[in-house]
Scaffold this active site. Sequence first.
Site, PDB file in Angstrom:
ATOM      1  N   LYS A  55       0.843  -1.207   0.000  1.00 40.62           N
ATOM      2  CA  LYS A  55       0.000   0.000   0.000  1.00 40.62           C
ATOM      3  C   LYS A  55       0.872   1.249   0.000  1.00 40.62           C
ATOM      4  O   LYS A  55       0.632   2.194  -0.762  1.00 40.62           O
ATOM      5  CB  LYS A  55      -0.935  -0.009   1.224  1.00 40.62           C
ATOM      6  CG  LYS A  55      -2.084  -0.985   1.095  1.00 40.62           C
ATOM      7  CD  LYS A  55      -2.821  -1.197   2.398  1.00 40.62           C
ATOM      8  CE  LYS A  55      -3.878  -2.293   2.213  1.00 40.62           C
ATOM      9  NZ  LYS A  55      -4.484  -2.764   3.480  1.00 40.62           N
ATOM     10  N   GLN A  99      -4.822  -1.355   9.522  1.00 37.28           N
ATOM     11  CA  GLN A  99      -4.828  -2.705   8.970  1.00 37.28           C
ATOM     12  C   GLN A  99      -5.472  -3.682   9.963  1.00 37.28           C
ATOM     13  O   GLN A  99      -5.139  -3.686  11.147  1.00 37.28           O
ATOM     14  CB  GLN A  99      -3.387  -3.139   8.650  1.00 37.28           C
ATOM     15  CG  GLN A  99      -3.269  -4.487   7.963  1.00 37.28           C
ATOM     16  CD  GLN A  99      -3.838  -4.496   6.548  1.00 37.28           C
ATOM     17  OE1 GLN A  99      -3.809  -3.500   5.843  1.00 37.28           O
ATOM     18  NE2 GLN A  99      -4.357  -5.632   6.139  1.00 37.28           N
ATOM     19  N   ASP A 122     -11.164   3.168   4.100  1.00 36.33           N
ATOM     20  CA  ASP A 122     -11.606   1.774   4.084  1.00 36.33           C
ATOM     21  C   ASP A 122     -13.128   1.675   3.968  1.00 36.33           C
ATOM     22  O   ASP A 122     -13.658   0.603   3.652  1.00 36.33           O
ATOM     23  CB  ASP A 122     -11.195   1.077   5.391  1.00 36.33           C
ATOM     24  CG  ASP A 122     -10.022   0.140   5.231  1.00 36.33           C
ATOM     25  OD1 ASP A 122      -9.852  -0.412   4.124  1.00 36.33           O
ATOM     26  OD2 ASP A 122      -9.293  -0.066   6.217  1.00 36.33           O
TER      27      ASP A 122
HETATM   28  N1  GUN Z   1      -7.503  -6.698   6.254  1.00 34.54           N
HETATM   29  C1  GUN Z   1      -7.960  -7.446   5.221  1.00 34.54           C
HETATM   30  N2  GUN Z   1      -8.574  -6.669   4.303  1.00 34.54           N
HETATM   31  C2  GUN Z   1      -8.516  -5.415   4.770  1.00 34.54           C
HETATM   32  C3  GUN Z   1      -8.966  -4.169   4.271  1.00 34.54           C
HETATM   33  O1  GUN Z   1      -9.574  -4.048   3.200  1.00 34.54           O
HETATM   34  N3  GUN Z   1      -8.704  -3.086   5.049  1.00 34.54           N
HETATM   35  C4  GUN Z   1      -8.058  -3.184   6.240  1.00 34.54           C
HETATM   36  N4  GUN Z   1      -7.869  -2.072   6.941  1.00 34.54           N
HETATM   37  N5  GUN Z   1      -7.629  -4.322   6.738  1.00 34.54           N
HETATM   38  C5  GUN Z   1      -7.848  -5.427   6.001  1.00 34.54           C
END
Ligand code: GUN
Length: 299
Positions: A55, A99, A122
Site C-alpha cells: 500500500k 490494517q 476503508d
Molecule cells: N484486512 C484485510 N482486508 C482489509 C482491508 O480491506 N482493510 C483493512 N484495513 N484491513 C484489512
Amino acid sequence: MAQAKTIDGKAFAAALRGRIGAAVGKLAADHGLVPGLAVVLVGEDPASTVYVRNKARQTVEAGMASFKEVLPASTAQAELLDLIARLNADPRVHGILVQLPLPPQIDPEAVLDAIDPAKDVDGFHVINAGRLATGTRGARAPLVPCTPLGCQMLLRDTPGDLAGRHAVVVGRSNIVGKPMAQLLLQDNCTVTIAHSRTRDLPAVCRGADILVAAVGRPEMVQGDWVKPGATVIDVGINRIDKPDGGTRLVGDVAFAAAAAVAGAITPVPGGVGPMTIACLLRNSVTAACRQAGVPVPEM
Ligand code: GUN
C-alpha cells in the site's frame, strides 16, 4: 460451453492506477493538493506486513504522500486511539487505514469508530456503511470499502449492464459481503447473500448470473455450483500447501472447474487482489478532494 474469459484484474488495476496518477498530478498542478494516506499496522502479522508495504509503495508511485505508522503488538487500545486522534487532526493526512486484524486487546469497532468518517478510506465507519446502505449520493456519498468497489468496477466492465441480473454473494462480512451486496443492489441486481448457514448452497449459487465468492475457504465453490455463462468473481486469497512442500495461492473458487462452465471469471492471483489497493488510492484521492473543497476527478 467454451472456456470462460479470464478477467484481468491486474491489467485493469494498472490502468486505474495510471488514471489516478494523472489525476494526482493535475491536483498538485492546479490546486497545490497532495493527497496523503496514513496506514497503521499494529504487530507483525506477516500477511499484513506485506499488504501495508505494498500500500505504501503504490501510494508513493501514484504521486501521493504516504505515512506509515507501525506499532508493537503489545500496543494498548488507548495508545492507538491517541494516534488516530493525531492523524484525524493532521491536515497532510486525507486518508487513514488501520490494517485488520488487530491484536486481541484492541476492540476493532472502537478503533473504526474513532476514525474521522471523511478520512475513512476503508469505508468501514458506521457513517460510511450507513450511507452506502441508504444509497446517499452527491457530496455526502460514502467512501466505499475497497475490495467490493474493485469488484463492482470489474463487473461494470464484464458483463457490463448489471440490471436485473441475479447476483449471489457468498459471505456476509462487513469488509466484503455486506457492502458488495449493497453495491450490486445499487446497480439494480436481484441480490442474494448466502453464508455458512445457507441451505443447499450449491443450488443457490447455480441460480446466480453473477457469483461473488468471499468466504475465505480454499476452492470451496465447485464447477457444478456455477450456472453456464455466469460471471464469477473470486475474492478469496488462501495460501495452501503444495504436495512438494511449497505453498501456492488459491481463491474461494475451484478455478479450472469453474472456468469450464462460467462465461467470465477472475483468477487468483491477478483478479480482485490488485483492484483492492488501486481502489484504496482512488478513495484517498476522493477523500482529499472533498476535504480540500476541490471537485473529485474522474478516475
Ligand atoms: N484486512 C484485510 N482486508 C482489509 C482491508 O480491506 N482493510 C483493512 N484495513 N484491513 C484489512
